[in-house]
Scaffold this motif. Sequence first.
Motif, PDB file in Angstrom:
ATOM      1  N   GLY A 112       0.805  -1.215   0.000  1.00 27.56           N
ATOM      2  CA  GLY A 112       0.000   0.000   0.000  1.00 27.56           C
ATOM      3  C   GLY A 112       0.833   1.258   0.000  1.00 27.56           C
ATOM      4  O   GLY A 112       0.354   2.328   0.415  1.00 27.56           O
ATOM      5  N   THR A 113       2.079   1.169  -0.483  1.00 21.13           N
ATOM      6  CA  THR A 113       2.956   2.336  -0.477  1.00 21.13           C
ATOM      7  C   THR A 113       3.530   2.677  -1.851  1.00 21.13           C
ATOM      8  O   THR A 113       4.213   3.683  -2.003  1.00 21.13           O
ATOM      9  N   HIS A 114       3.282   1.833  -2.853  1.00 17.96           N
ATOM     10  CA  HIS A 114       3.793   2.078  -4.196  1.00 17.96           C
ATOM     11  C   HIS A 114       2.724   1.673  -5.198  1.00 17.96           C
ATOM     12  O   HIS A 114       2.031   0.673  -5.022  1.00 17.96           O
ATOM     13  N   ALA A 115       2.584   2.477  -6.267  1.00 24.30           N
ATOM     14  CA  ALA A 115       1.553   2.192  -7.263  1.00 24.30           C
ATOM     15  C   ALA A 115       2.026   2.574  -8.656  1.00 24.30           C
ATOM     16  O   ALA A 115       2.912   3.413  -8.827  1.00 24.30           O
ATOM     17  N   TRP A 116       1.405   1.916  -9.639  1.00 23.34           N
ATOM     18  CA  TRP A 116       1.599   2.233 -11.046  1.00 23.34           C
ATOM     19  C   TRP A 116       0.281   2.721 -11.617  1.00 23.34           C
ATOM     20  O   TRP A 116      -0.802   2.310 -11.181  1.00 23.34           O
ATOM     21  N   CYS A 117       0.364   3.590 -12.631  1.00 21.91           N
ATOM     22  CA  CYS A 117      -0.843   3.998 -13.343  1.00 21.91           C
ATOM     23  C   CYS A 117      -0.512   4.267 -14.813  1.00 21.91           C
ATOM     24  O   CYS A 117       0.414   5.021 -15.113  1.00 21.91           O
ATOM     25  N   ARG A 118      -1.259   3.619 -15.688  1.00 21.60           N
ATOM     26  CA  ARG A 118      -1.198   3.920 -17.122  1.00 21.60           C
ATOM     27  C   ARG A 118      -2.461   4.706 -17.443  1.00 21.60           C
ATOM     28  O   ARG A 118      -3.568   4.287 -17.092  1.00 21.60           O
ATOM     29  N   MET A 119      -2.298   5.839 -18.104  1.00 26.34           N
ATOM     30  CA  MET A 119      -3.443   6.698 -18.365  1.00 26.34           C
ATOM     31  C   MET A 119      -3.237   7.472 -19.659  1.00 26.34           C
ATOM     32  O   MET A 119      -2.123   7.816 -20.018  1.00 26.34           O
ATOM     33  N   ARG A 120      -4.328   7.733 -20.334  1.00 21.42           N
ATOM     34  CA  ARG A 120      -4.287   8.503 -21.575  1.00 21.42           C
ATOM     35  C   ARG A 120      -4.653   9.959 -21.309  1.00 21.42           C
ATOM     36  O   ARG A 120      -5.516  10.241 -20.471  1.00 21.42           O
ATOM     37  N   ALA A 121      -3.991  10.873 -22.028  1.00 20.37           N
ATOM     38  CA  ALA A 121      -4.323  12.295 -21.942  1.00 20.37           C
ATOM     39  C   ALA A 121      -4.681  12.805 -23.335  1.00 20.37           C
ATOM     40  O   ALA A 121      -4.039  12.448 -24.325  1.00 20.37           O
ATOM     41  N   LEU A 122      -5.715  13.627 -23.408  1.00 16.74           N
ATOM     42  CA  LEU A 122      -6.078  14.309 -24.643  1.00 16.74           C
ATOM     43  C   LEU A 122      -6.132  15.799 -24.337  1.00 16.74           C
ATOM     44  O   LEU A 122      -6.909  16.237 -23.494  1.00 16.74           O
ATOM     45  N   MET A 123      -5.272  16.555 -25.007  1.00 17.79           N
ATOM     46  CA  MET A 123      -5.150  17.978 -24.686  1.00 17.79           C
ATOM     47  C   MET A 123      -5.681  18.844 -25.828  1.00 17.79           C
ATOM     48  O   MET A 123      -5.426  18.582 -26.998  1.00 17.79           O
ATOM     49  N   GLN A 124      -6.431  19.872 -25.431  1.00 22.31           N
ATOM     50  CA  GLN A 124      -6.827  20.925 -26.367  1.00 22.31           C
ATOM     51  C   GLN A 124      -6.164  22.205 -25.889  1.00 22.31           C
ATOM     52  O   GLN A 124      -6.293  22.582 -24.716  1.00 22.31           O
ATOM     53  N   ALA A 125      -5.436  22.866 -26.779  1.00 19.48           N
ATOM     54  CA  ALA A 125      -4.685  24.044 -26.369  1.00 19.48           C
ATOM     55  C   ALA A 125      -4.745  25.119 -27.445  1.00 19.48           C
ATOM     56  O   ALA A 125      -4.975  24.830 -28.624  1.00 19.48           O
ATOM     57  N   GLY A 126      -4.513  26.351 -27.039  1.00 19.94           N
ATOM     58  CA  GLY A 126      -4.487  27.417 -28.025  1.00 19.94           C
ATOM     59  C   GLY A 126      -4.589  28.793 -27.406  1.00 19.94           C
ATOM     60  O   GLY A 126      -4.725  28.951 -26.187  1.00 19.94           O
ATOM     61  N   VAL A 127      -4.483  29.790 -28.267  1.00 20.26           N
ATOM     62  CA  VAL A 127      -4.550  31.197 -27.865  1.00 20.26           C
ATOM     63  C   VAL A 127      -5.689  31.861 -28.623  1.00 20.26           C
ATOM     64  O   VAL A 127      -5.770  31.771 -29.857  1.00 20.26           O
ATOM     65  N   HIS A 128      -6.572  32.519 -27.899  1.00 18.37           N
ATOM     66  CA  HIS A 128      -7.708  33.192 -28.525  1.00 18.37           C
ATOM     67  C   HIS A 128      -7.234  34.383 -29.356  1.00 18.37           C
ATOM     68  O   HIS A 128      -6.248  35.054 -29.003  1.00 18.37           O
ATOM     69  N   GLN A 129      -7.937  34.635 -30.443  1.00 21.04           N
ATOM     70  CA  GLN A 129      -7.513  35.697 -31.355  1.00 21.04           C
ATOM     71  C   GLN A 129      -7.479  37.072 -30.694  1.00 21.04           C
ATOM     72  O   GLN A 129      -6.721  37.952 -31.119  1.00 21.04           O
ATOM     73  N   SER A 130      -8.256  37.267 -29.623  1.00 26.57           N
ATOM     74  CA  SER A 130      -8.302  38.576 -28.966  1.00 26.57           C
ATOM     75  C   SER A 130      -7.014  38.908 -28.226  1.00 26.57           C
ATOM     76  O   SER A 130      -6.775  40.080 -27.912  1.00 26.57           O
ATOM     77  N   VAL A 131      -6.180  37.875 -27.945  1.00 25.57           N
ATOM     78  CA  VAL A 131      -4.918  38.140 -27.233  1.00 25.57           C
ATOM     79  C   VAL A 131      -3.709  37.697 -28.049  1.00 25.57           C
ATOM     80  O   VAL A 131      -2.607  37.570 -27.523  1.00 25.57           O
ATOM     81  N   LYS A 132      -3.902  37.478 -29.342  1.00 21.67           N
ATOM     82  CA  LYS A 132      -2.816  36.959 -30.189  1.00 21.67           C
ATOM     83  C   LYS A 132      -1.614  37.899 -30.259  1.00 21.67           C
ATOM     84  O   LYS A 132      -0.488  37.450 -30.511  1.00 21.67           O
ATOM     85  N   ASP A 133      -1.837  39.188 -30.047  1.00 18.47           N
ATOM     86  CA  ASP A 133      -0.728  40.147 -30.143  1.00 18.47           C
ATOM     87  C   ASP A 133       0.015  40.330 -28.830  1.00 18.47           C
ATOM     88  O   ASP A 133       1.079  40.946 -28.812  1.00 18.47           O
ATOM     89  N   THR A 134      -0.531  39.779 -27.739  1.00 18.59           N
ATOM     90  CA  THR A 134       0.115  39.952 -26.435  1.00 18.59           C
ATOM     91  C   THR A 134       0.652  38.650 -25.848  1.00 18.59           C
ATOM     92  O   THR A 134       1.498  38.675 -24.965  1.00 18.59           O
ATOM     93  N   HIS A 135       0.142  37.509 -26.326  1.00 20.49           N
ATOM     94  CA  HIS A 135       0.679  36.226 -25.861  1.00 20.49           C
ATOM     95  C   HIS A 135       1.779  35.776 -26.815  1.00 20.49           C
ATOM     96  O   HIS A 135       1.604  35.851 -28.039  1.00 20.49           O
ATOM     97  N   PRO A 136       2.931  35.308 -26.276  1.00 21.64           N
ATOM     98  CA  PRO A 136       4.074  34.977 -27.146  1.00 21.64           C
ATOM     99  C   PRO A 136       3.807  33.887 -28.165  1.00 21.64           C
ATOM    100  O   PRO A 136       4.511  33.794 -29.169  1.00 21.64           O
ATOM    101  N   ARG A 137       2.790  33.054 -27.972  1.00 17.38           N
ATOM    102  CA  ARG A 137       2.511  31.987 -28.932  1.00 17.38           C
ATOM    103  C   ARG A 137       1.680  32.475 -30.117  1.00 17.38           C
ATOM    104  O   ARG A 137       1.518  31.744 -31.097  1.00 17.38           O
TER     105      ARG A 137
END
Length: 283
Positions: A112-137
Motif C-alpha cells: 500500500g505504499t507504491h503504485a503504477w498507473c497507465r493513463m491517456r491524456a487528450l489535450m486541447q490548447a491554443g490562444v484566442h484571437q483577442s490576445v494573439k498580439d500579447t501572448h508569445p505563442r
Amino acid sequence: MEAELKELKEQVSQLRKEVSRVSDEAEVRKVHFKYGYYLDKCMYNEVVDMYADHPDTYVEFLGSRYRGKEGVKRLYNGRFQQSFVKGRNGPVRGFLLDHIMMQDIVDVDPSGTHAWCRMRALMQAGVHQSVKDTHPRGHVQWWEGGLYENEYIKENGVWKLFRYRYFPFWHAEHEKGWSLTKENYIPWPTKTFPEDPLGPDEIIEQKMLWPDTRVVPFHYPHPVTGKAANGDDLRAPHFGHDASTGDAPLTLALPEGQSRPGAGKTWESEGSVRVLPDLVQNP
C-alpha cells in the motif's frame, strides 16, 4: 467452532486487505486527476507540491529527465510557467491548456505504499484571437494526445507523484489535423542544466513523436496469458518491413543510480499478476 472462528478471522483479514487496495487505487486515481486539473489552469506551484520529496523522484518528458524536486520545479515553475503564463501561478486570459485524463489502469502493491498507473491524456490548447498580439505563442490552436506510465509512492500516509513518464504521442494543428503534422513538432531539448537554466538534468536516447507509433511499454502483463509483450511487437517498422528495421522498443528503465529492491518478485491480487516482476518496487 474454533475452526469456524479461525476461518472467519482469515476472511475478515483478506477483506481488509482488499478494501485497502481498492481504496488506495481510488486515491491514486484521484491524485492524478487533481494533478490534471491544476495543470489545466497553469497552477504549477500546486503541481510541484504534489510530487514526492524522495530523491528518486523524476519527470521523463520529450527525451529528457528532470530529477529530484529541484528538477521538477525547473520543469513546471521554470519551463512551463515562464513560457505559458510569464511566471504567474494560474491562468492568463485567452490561453487554453485543457488535459482530459482517461482510460486509467491503476495497480497498488500489497504494501500500500507504491503504485503504477497507465493513463491517456487528450489535450486541447491554443490562444484566442483577442490576445494573439500579447501572448508569445500568437494566434494558434492545437491538439495533443499522450500516454502516462507513472509511479506513485505514499509519503507520511499521503499518495504523491513519484516517477512520471509522459509520452506525447501525437500533435495536430486544429485546421490541418494529424496527417499533416510536421515531424518533431516539439523541439527536443539539446542542453542540460545548468548550461540551460531551465533545462533537464539529463538527455536520454528515448524519444518518440508522431508519426512514430511505437508502443509505450505496459507496466502489467497480459491479463489472460500472464505474459509480457514481446519486444519486437512494441516496435513500429514501416508497412511491410521486418520489425528489426524499426526503432528500438521504448522502455520503463530507471536512470543510473536508481534501483528496484523488489525486482523479480511476483505479487498477485484477485488471482492475477498486477505488475511485471522486473518492475516491482518493494522487496
